[in-house]
Write a protein that holds these residues in place. Sequence first.
Motif, mmCIF file in Angstrom:
data_model
loop_
_atom_site.group_PDB
_atom_site.id
_atom_site.type_symbol
_atom_site.label_atom_id
_atom_site.label_comp_id
_atom_site.label_asym_id
_atom_site.label_seq_id
_atom_site.Cartn_x
_atom_site.Cartn_y
_atom_site.Cartn_z
ATOM 1 N N ALA A 50 34.216 43.510 45.229
ATOM 2 C CA ALA A 50 33.111 42.566 45.448
ATOM 3 C C ALA A 50 33.121 41.483 44.370
ATOM 4 N N GLY A 51 33.351 41.871 43.128
ATOM 5 C CA GLY A 51 33.443 40.886 42.053
ATOM 6 C C GLY A 51 34.579 39.917 42.284
ATOM 7 N N TYR A 52 35.718 40.451 42.707
ATOM 8 C CA TYR A 52 36.870 39.600 43.011
ATOM 9 C C TYR A 52 36.525 38.589 44.092
ATOM 10 N N ASP A 53 35.907 39.052 45.175
ATOM 11 C CA ASP A 53 35.576 38.151 46.281
ATOM 12 C C ASP A 53 34.678 37.004 45.811
ATOM 13 N N GLY A 54 33.652 37.328 45.023
ATOM 14 C CA GLY A 54 32.727 36.300 44.547
ATOM 15 C C GLY A 54 33.357 35.345 43.547
ATOM 16 N N PHE A 55 34.029 35.906 42.546
ATOM 17 C CA PHE A 55 34.647 35.069 41.509
ATOM 18 C C PHE A 55 35.755 34.206 42.088
ATOM 19 N N ALA A 68 37.050 26.516 34.616
ATOM 20 C CA ALA A 68 37.764 26.866 35.852
ATOM 21 C C ALA A 68 39.222 27.216 35.572
ATOM 22 N N SER A 69 39.891 26.434 34.747
ATOM 23 C CA SER A 69 41.303 26.739 34.478
ATOM 24 C C SER A 69 41.428 28.078 33.753
ATOM 25 N N TYR A 70 40.471 28.390 32.889
ATOM 26 C CA TYR A 70 40.474 29.690 32.204
ATOM 27 C C TYR A 70 40.435 30.823 33.234
ATOM 28 N N PHE A 71 39.474 30.784 34.136
ATOM 29 C CA PHE A 71 39.318 31.850 35.121
ATOM 30 C C PHE A 71 40.451 31.860 36.145
ATOM 31 N N ASN A 72 40.930 30.698 36.530
ATOM 32 C CA ASN A 72 41.981 30.638 37.539
ATOM 33 C C ASN A 72 43.352 31.031 36.988
ATOM 34 N N ASP A 73 43.610 30.791 35.710
ATOM 35 C CA ASP A 73 44.936 31.033 35.142
ATOM 36 C C ASP A 73 45.128 32.413 34.518
ATOM 37 N N ILE A 74 44.072 33.014 34.019
ATOM 38 C CA ILE A 74 44.193 34.294 33.310
ATOM 39 C C ILE A 74 44.615 35.405 34.290
ATOM 40 N N PRO A 75 45.390 36.385 33.840
ATOM 41 C CA PRO A 75 45.715 37.519 34.721
ATOM 42 C C PRO A 75 44.448 38.274 35.140
ATOM 43 N N LYS A 76 44.440 38.687 36.399
ATOM 44 C CA LYS A 76 43.293 39.403 36.953
ATOM 45 C C LYS A 76 43.790 40.675 37.641
ATOM 46 N N TYR A 77 43.054 41.761 37.441
ATOM 47 C CA TYR A 77 43.351 43.039 38.079
ATOM 48 C C TYR A 77 42.132 43.428 38.898
ATOM 49 N N VAL A 78 42.367 43.814 40.151
ATOM 50 C CA VAL A 78 41.277 44.172 41.049
ATOM 51 C C VAL A 78 41.444 45.620 41.470
ATOM 52 N N ILE A 79 40.433 46.427 41.204
ATOM 53 C CA ILE A 79 40.436 47.818 41.653
ATOM 54 C C ILE A 79 39.994 47.808 43.111
ATOM 55 N N SER A 81 41.109 49.521 47.281
ATOM 56 C CA SER A 81 41.996 50.206 48.216
ATOM 57 C C SER A 81 42.129 49.401 49.507
ATOM 58 N N THR A 82 41.410 48.268 49.597
ATOM 59 C CA THR A 82 41.439 47.484 50.826
ATOM 60 C C THR A 82 42.068 46.098 50.663
ATOM 61 N N LEU A 83 42.069 45.536 49.473
ATOM 62 C CA LEU A 83 42.642 44.207 49.266
ATOM 63 C C LEU A 83 44.159 44.303 49.323
ATOM 64 N N GLN A 84 44.767 43.563 50.237
ATOM 65 C CA GLN A 84 46.215 43.642 50.435
ATOM 66 C C GLN A 84 46.961 42.466 49.827
ATOM 67 N N ASP A 85 46.557 41.271 50.147
ATOM 68 C CA ASP A 85 47.269 40.071 49.722
ATOM 69 C C ASP A 85 46.310 39.123 49.016
ATOM 70 N N PRO A 86 46.060 39.334 47.742
ATOM 71 C CA PRO A 86 45.110 38.467 47.032
ATOM 72 C C PRO A 86 45.620 37.021 47.001
ATOM 73 N N THR A 87 44.704 36.102 47.189
ATOM 74 C CA THR A 87 45.069 34.684 47.216
ATOM 75 C C THR A 87 44.799 33.987 45.891
ATOM 76 N N TRP A 88 44.036 34.614 45.027
ATOM 77 C CA TRP A 88 43.700 34.000 43.743
ATOM 78 C C TRP A 88 44.874 34.162 42.789
ATOM 79 N N LYS A 89 45.278 33.084 42.193
ATOM 80 C CA LYS A 89 46.417 33.027 41.273
ATOM 81 C C LYS A 89 46.337 34.134 40.209
ATOM 82 N N ASN A 90 47.483 34.743 39.909
ATOM 83 C CA ASN A 90 47.629 35.764 38.852
ATOM 84 C C ASN A 90 46.788 37.019 39.104
#
Length: 178
Positions: A50-55, A68-79, A81-90
Amino acid sequence: MGKIVSNFFIALDGVVEAPESWHMSYINDEMMAVIGAAMEANQAFLMGRAGYDGFSEYWQANADEPYASYFNDIPKYVISSTLQDPTWKNTTVVRGDVRAVQEMKDSVDGVIFMTGSAITVRWLLEHGLLDELRLMMHPVAVGSGQKLFEDGPATKLELVRSATFSSGVLDLVYRPAS
């Protein structure tokens, strides 16, 4: 090995939901200095689905906003079991089990901020994966909304640092008690 740190704006009654509706009037230079230092130390973000979807929706659509560049460029890990192909960079998807999260934690050298979900923080604490809980406790009782700790097992924490801002906000840092 990474260190998972969770940050919350929290009201006196434990509410962490919708801080944009009660926390904004407390922002000052002291708070922004602490937030800025934390952002500089951060190597990655950890969040639930849910956090991933909103952010991701917000920061991808608002690329011209400050940070925006900070949030868009930094590596992100999403816990998830349903997200297959994340579209957000990194973005990397991590299965929602203890072993997978521990492997992710071991692969990052530095601070990993866990953001957006009281439920995920409680799960991380329950499984010994959260290293630090940082709370900015605001001198307001919101009255309703999701609380950081709701029904569940007792969680013992040790206060390792505290400061009081001129706004009355308490900057509190806890670690799980041994």
